[in-house]
Design a protein around this motif. Structure first.
Motif, PDB file in Angstrom:
ATOM      1  N   ARG A 199      95.764  61.169  26.924  1.00  0.00           N
ATOM      2  CA  ARG A 199      95.826  60.678  28.905  1.00  0.00           C
ATOM      3  C   ARG A 199      95.740  59.105  29.560  1.00  0.00           C
ATOM      4  N   GLU A 222      98.783  57.195  30.901  1.00  0.00           N
ATOM      5  CA  GLU A 222      98.633  56.715  31.654  1.00  0.00           C
ATOM      6  C   GLU A 222      98.916  54.970  32.075  1.00  0.00           C
ATOM      7  N   SER A 223      98.400  54.733  31.083  1.00  0.00           N
ATOM      8  CA  SER A 223      98.624  53.409  31.068  1.00  0.00           C
ATOM      9  C   SER A 223      99.938  52.870  30.661  1.00  0.00           C
ATOM     10  N   ALA A 251     102.811  54.435  32.488  1.00  0.00           N
ATOM     11  CA  ALA A 251     102.693  54.295  32.840  1.00  0.00           C
ATOM     12  C   ALA A 251     102.762  53.290  34.501  1.00  0.00           C
ATOM     13  N   GLU A 252     101.201  53.453  34.280  1.00  0.00           N
ATOM     14  CA  GLU A 252     101.237  51.729  35.444  1.00  0.00           C
ATOM     15  C   GLU A 252     101.803  50.741  35.219  1.00  0.00           C
ATOM     16  N   HIS A 273      95.050  59.497  43.488  1.00  0.00           N
ATOM     17  CA  HIS A 273      95.152  58.680  42.644  1.00  0.00           C
ATOM     18  C   HIS A 273      94.096  57.184  43.776  1.00  0.00           C
ATOM     19  N   GLU A 301     102.213  57.439  37.557  1.00  0.00           N
ATOM     20  CA  GLU A 301     101.132  57.912  37.182  1.00  0.00           C
ATOM     21  C   GLU A 301     101.576  59.568  36.989  1.00  0.00           C
ATOM     22  N   LEU A 326      97.620  64.206  34.129  1.00  0.00           N
ATOM     23  CA  LEU A 326      96.316  63.035  34.185  1.00  0.00           C
ATOM     24  C   LEU A 326      95.322  62.632  35.249  1.00  0.00           C
ATOM     25  N   SER A 327      95.078  61.175  34.536  1.00  0.00           N
ATOM     26  CA  SER A 327      94.209  60.890  35.563  1.00  0.00           C
ATOM     27  C   SER A 327      92.585  61.828  35.507  1.00  0.00           C
TER      28      SER A 327
END
Length: 319
Positions: A131, A135-136, A138-139, A226, A235, A246-247
């Protein structure tokens, strides 16, 4: 020039041999930020001093990049420096390293993901490592690719250089720590502002090449959950496109935080293969960005009859 810079970054990335000999522009920005932090982050009125430090940073980087953009070899310099300030290939390589590490062992996966996230990794299980890396991906597709490209399209070399300066300041002093909560306040808020449009464009790009309408729906409902006003958009699009959540809960400096889930209705546990799938989506979204740049160039050719988009001739139609 944007299309050329995107391709150059994708082909070359960050050549270590070069940056071992000369400092990377972002490293130079970081040194200036450190100097301002050491010199101004003390005593009273730290929020005001932090805002002044940001103005100084923007003025120095903006003036230097403006000078380079009007120099004799400005076209070549703009393409080369824009490619340096884009980081798609670097993003791909760092996230791919997490997948490779996880396929060897959990400890190797934790070590690799520690290079791209700021949260505690020692207690992460395999799903948490996956995850974090997705996430990394995507961000940072937003922060390291779409946002720099957007500001280059808007304001040329000064636009992308000033954006990177602001983003670097946020990463260095924009944290809610006792030392930087006041001094880095302006950097964090301005970074939120300059990433507002790119983050939403990034989410739409990922949705377009991934989850389609479902991804857009998840963005609209879950992105506002978020803690960041911007990171939730790419994300959420990535989570919906992959069919995972995620998150969620994580820990920073030994302090656990209860972050809400993004795409929380997903029940399938994430696997290392989802990292590979996220990277495929990142490449597809990059190709969409490249296509948009080429379309803008072709529009310039159609309007002005120029081999490269640039300052239109005053006598040209619409000039």
């Amino acid at each position: 020039m944007l299309a050329l810079a995107l391709v150059l970054d994708a082909l070359i990335g960050e050549p270590r041999a070069l940056w071992q000999r000369v400092p990377h522009p972002v490293v130079l920005m970081g040194r200036l930020i450190d100097m301002l932090d050491e010199g101004l982050n003390r005593g009273r009125a730290r929020r005001l001093k932090g805002a002044f430090a940001l103005v100084v940073l923007i003025a120095v980087v903006g003036a230097l990049s403006l000078f380079l953009s009007v120099s004799l070899f400005h076209g070549v310099l703009e393409v080369a420096l824009a490619a340096v300030l884009l980081a798609h290939r670097s993003l791909i390589e760092h996230v791919r390293a997490v997948a490779g590490g996880l396929r060897r062992s959990l400890d190797d996966g934790r070590a690799a993901v520690a290079h791209i996230v700021g949260r505690d990794v020692r207690a992460m299980d395999r799903e948490a490592v996956v995850r974090a890396s997705v996430e990394s991906a995507a961000e940072n597709f937003s922060d390291a690719v779409v946002a720099p490209a957007f500001w280059f399209a808007v304001a040329g070399l000064p636009g992308i250089a000033v954006y990177k300066a602001i983003n670097t300041a946020d990463s260095m002093i924009g944290h809610r720590t006792p030392r930087h909560e006041a001094f880095g306040w302006a950097s964090a808020r301005v970074d939120d502002l300059v990433n507002w449009i790119p983050a939403r464009l990034s989410g739409l790009a990922i949705a377009a090449v991934g989850g389609g309408r479902r991804a857009v729906e998840v963005m609209l409902t879950d992105a506002p959950l978020h803690r960041s006003p911007n990171a939730g958009w790419p994300e959420a699009a990535m989570a919906a496109s992959l069919g995972i959540r995620l998150s969620g809960p994580r820990s920073y400096d030994g302090r656990p935080t209860e972050e809400p889930w993004i795409n929380g209705g997903a029940t399938r546990p994430p696997t290392v293969d989802d990292i590979d799938r996220a990277l495929v989506l990142a490449w597809r979204a990059w190709a969409l960005l490249l296509g948009a740049a080429l379309l803008l160039w072709l529009a310039g050719v159609a309007l002005y009859g120029l081999p490269f988009a640039g300052t239109p001739d005053a006598d040209a139609p619409g000039g």
